[in-house]
Scaffold this motif. Structure first.
Motif, mmCIF file in Angstrom:
data_model
loop_
_atom_site.group_PDB
_atom_site.id
_atom_site.type_symbol
_atom_site.label_atom_id
_atom_site.label_comp_id
_atom_site.label_asym_id
_atom_site.label_seq_id
_atom_site.Cartn_x
_atom_site.Cartn_y
_atom_site.Cartn_z
ATOM 1 N N UNK A 48 3.386 3.961 -26.653
ATOM 2 C CA UNK A 48 2.862 4.525 -25.230
ATOM 3 C C UNK A 48 2.316 3.324 -24.306
ATOM 4 N N UNK A 49 2.830 3.210 -23.309
ATOM 5 C CA UNK A 49 2.245 2.077 -22.264
ATOM 6 C C UNK A 49 1.241 2.562 -21.576
ATOM 7 N N UNK A 50 0.237 1.938 -21.502
ATOM 8 C CA UNK A 50 -1.067 2.378 -20.730
ATOM 9 C C UNK A 50 -1.359 1.234 -19.688
ATOM 10 N N UNK A 51 -0.372 0.227 -19.675
ATOM 11 C CA UNK A 51 -0.896 -0.706 -18.530
ATOM 12 C C UNK A 51 0.667 -1.217 -17.844
ATOM 13 N N UNK A 52 0.573 -1.918 -17.248
ATOM 14 C CA UNK A 52 1.728 -2.565 -16.291
ATOM 15 C C UNK A 52 2.044 -1.382 -15.177
ATOM 16 N N UNK A 53 3.169 -1.708 -14.276
ATOM 17 C CA UNK A 53 3.031 -0.771 -13.086
ATOM 18 C C UNK A 53 3.443 0.421 -13.651
ATOM 19 N N UNK A 54 2.687 1.501 -12.725
ATOM 20 C CA UNK A 54 3.046 2.873 -12.703
ATOM 21 C C UNK A 54 4.049 3.367 -11.900
ATOM 22 N N UNK A 81 -3.825 5.220 -10.324
ATOM 23 C CA UNK A 81 -4.465 5.791 -9.098
ATOM 24 C C UNK A 81 -4.063 5.139 -7.980
ATOM 25 N N UNK A 82 -3.828 3.598 -8.136
ATOM 26 C CA UNK A 82 -3.590 2.813 -6.900
ATOM 27 C C UNK A 82 -1.924 2.918 -6.478
ATOM 28 N N UNK A 83 -1.264 3.242 -7.512
ATOM 29 C CA UNK A 83 0.210 3.625 -7.181
ATOM 30 C C UNK A 83 0.633 4.846 -6.657
ATOM 31 N N UNK A 84 -0.376 5.783 -7.284
ATOM 32 C CA UNK A 84 -0.238 7.213 -6.593
ATOM 33 C C UNK A 84 -0.577 7.338 -5.313
ATOM 34 N N UNK A 85 -1.839 6.580 -4.716
ATOM 35 C CA UNK A 85 -2.238 6.610 -3.538
ATOM 36 C C UNK A 85 -1.293 5.853 -2.638
ATOM 37 N N UNK A 86 -0.709 4.604 -3.064
ATOM 38 C CA UNK A 86 0.188 3.985 -2.355
ATOM 39 C C UNK A 86 1.397 4.819 -1.823
ATOM 40 N N UNK A 87 1.955 5.701 -3.067
ATOM 41 C CA UNK A 87 2.997 6.554 -2.853
ATOM 42 C C UNK A 87 2.534 7.946 -1.748
ATOM 43 N N UNK A 88 1.159 8.012 -1.608
ATOM 44 C CA UNK A 88 0.983 9.109 -0.842
ATOM 45 C C UNK A 88 0.807 10.219 -1.372
#
Lengths: 376, 376
Positions: free
Chosen positions: A289-295, A338-345
């Motif tokens: 299970x990956x918990x880090x790296x780009x989401x 959170x950062x990736x989700x926000x960036x995606x809108x």
């Protein structure tokens, strides 16, 4: 019973931990025959274990460095054996009853018992067809529930973390008093809160020991096929997705996203309290299970977030929180997603609990922030 | 929490007790560094403590002689330190969380969870003016309570024993399932059952350590001034003495007679489950409380029984029970008083639980006999 007749062994003379004004804690245990005694405990207690020293009366003690405010699990290690403090109540954590103590947080009274109308916490016994077994849910009903015998209420399904059980949110988390206070102040809508044991099998203290995919799937069946229908049949609920939320802490946050990714038809409000937000969908092997790296917002959670506009329209609240003093694994996986989700809108509320650990003070604060945002 | 991050000490490898078909029990505990380990426990477990022996893997074990059926408290004594079995839930007994196990009784299913309508056990938070503190009562409501929103119900106030607390009757005693089964079978009238903590102060493991008179008086104030008004204001009760019972086990039975002797205006049904029936009224000094010798029906309990005809007319049920395997102190004090009361013409139901000890199996059977007789 009359202990006079039945007590075959004398309880050890014992003194409860002393929490000093500066949040240092003095622990003690009478164990004259022991050769080594230490105290250890939850994330916010410090780095431990803390070795204790013995006085002439056989009482071991130590004063630990200042702890983080809130509830901390703790235990003694006596010649290698983990032992609860006989002066402490026990709280289900680490897959078994475990001692606990409270370090007061100055100025924080949102989880205190106040002179406001109080709801009830009800033990609901029900049969789970998916497991073929009787189970118990704990159900918070708001203070007005029995007075307004026609009114119907929205429902929050609220899950504990790994190694804990359905008692965690009320005993450690004081969720009933947080809700009582918010509702009395007009800050949260009166709601029903349902707390179940997040396992189809006995509690596992460490989710690494499980086939997480199978365990989460079995619990998903309980929630969707057994628990929600039971609650909607037994209580005056508003039985639609617009009035149903799911939230959980740590493992319970992972379960919330896991179940929601298959059942957005059931829940319009989702909250993840300190639950690692993972990248891959296959949970069969915990080590993978990956918990880090780009989401990857396109593929994560079966594509639940792949169309942000559609997700934003469908999900009325996505709430994510973490404590700033939590271990890096949690902050990285949650912060990155959170950062990736926000960036995606993807619209979401991101909450940081200042200076608190992967422990109940973070989750009390989280619930206190979350509950007012539900069912609005 | 994720135990992976926060577990500073590994839990001891452990195996739950094995109850053999002949009711012998094998206990085990991994404690490689210990020099002496024994197991001890409640009255029905046998004479203990039972010394355990260590194998090459550091696991201590022993198989005890056949136990009495029912629930037994138990604990390990590791180098003089009392330690709960990490595989056991804890149950509040002896003034602290204590391990427990269940020895099945063949053919006895009256306390099993069956496919019948189930009531709820509700945590009721309320303010006690007499002590100036918030308290918690546990309130059983019958299965039909929320469905018949106009119906009103009689109330049984049901107390635990010394060293126990308000959780005893549901966790150890399974009172909610006994009531569910009786009510579903039409054998008992649907009723509310209220369980409170029988102390105004923290629980004392041994009532000999207390000023019993002061402790009972403080609890009496809670019951009469705080608890009954709260319950009558919060639930759909039949709020008169003809629909109010008080019962208790051991210390709770003593409290029932103590409180009733001042408040027969409040209760029409009284039950004493294995509570010593004492001769003298002054409880200030435990050592002077007489539990044997002739019971004077004229003077005991402030003269409550002095006019049998009046008592019989006023009290619709007096119920007294004891287990035949209880220690002599209980059988003598209860048996002697029952004989004297009957001779004087006081009507009562006397119940003997065959072969059970001063333990929960006696009290489960007692409740199963008592509840059908209430509010008829």
């Amino acid at each position: 019973m009359l202990a006079t007749v039945t007590c075959a062994a004398e309880p050890a003379a014992a003194k409860a931990p002393i929490v000093h004004p500066d949040k240092r804690i003095t622990f003690s245990l009478k164990a004259p025959e022991a050769r080594s005694v230490a105290v250890a405990g939850g994330d916010g207690l410090g780095s431990g274990p803390f070795q204790m020293t013995k006085d002439a009366n056989g009482i071991w003690s130590v004063t630990t460095p200042p702890a983080v405010p809130g509830f901390h699990y703790y235990w003694f290690v006596v010649d290698g054996l983990q032992v609860n403090d006989p002066t402490s109540d026990t709280f289900f954590g680490y897959g078994k009853p475990t001692g606990g103590l409270e370090v007061p947080e100055q100025g924080a009274d949102y989880y205190a018992i106040k002179d406001v109308p109080h709801g009830e916490v009800r033990e609901k016994t029900y049969f789970s067809k998916s497991t073929g077994a009787w189970r118990r849910a704990l159900v918070y009903t708001p203070a007005e529930y029995d007075k307004n015998s026609k009114a119907r209420y929205p429902v929050l399904y609220l899950q504990h973390g790994a190694g804990e059980n359905e008692t965690g949110w009320t005993r450690q988390g004081r969720a009933q008093f947080i809700l009582d206070n918010l509702i009395a102040a007009g800050k949260a809508r009166p709601m029903i809160v349902v707390m179940e044991r997040g396992y189809a099998t006995p509690a596992t203290p460490d989710i690494r020991q499980e086939n997480v995919q199978a365990a989460f799937s079995a619990f998903e069946k309980i929630v969707v096929d057994d628990l929600i229908p039971t609650i909607d049949a037994s209580y005056r609920t508003l039985a639609d997705r617009d009035h149903r939320a799911m939230a959980g802490l740590s493992m319970g946050g992972m379960q919330t996203f896991f179940i929601a990714s298959h059942h957005l038809d059931k829940f319009a409000y989702l909250a993840n309290l300190s639950g690692p937000i993972i990248r891959n969908a296959d949970l069969s092997h915990f080590s993978e299970i990956s918990m880090d790296g780009p989401f990857d917002t396109k593929t994560a959670y079966g594509g639940m977030f792949s169309d942000p506009a559609a997700f934003n329209k469908r999900v009325r609240l996505l709430w994510v929180g973490v404590g700033t003093a939590e271990p890096e694994m949690f902050r990285t996986s949650i912060g990155g997603a959170v950062k990736a989700l926000k960036s995606a809108g993807v619209q979401l509320v991101y909450f940081e609990s200042d200076g608190t650990a992967h422990e109940w003070q973070t989750w009390r604060r989280s619930l206190n922030d979350l509950a007012p945002r539900l069912f609005r």
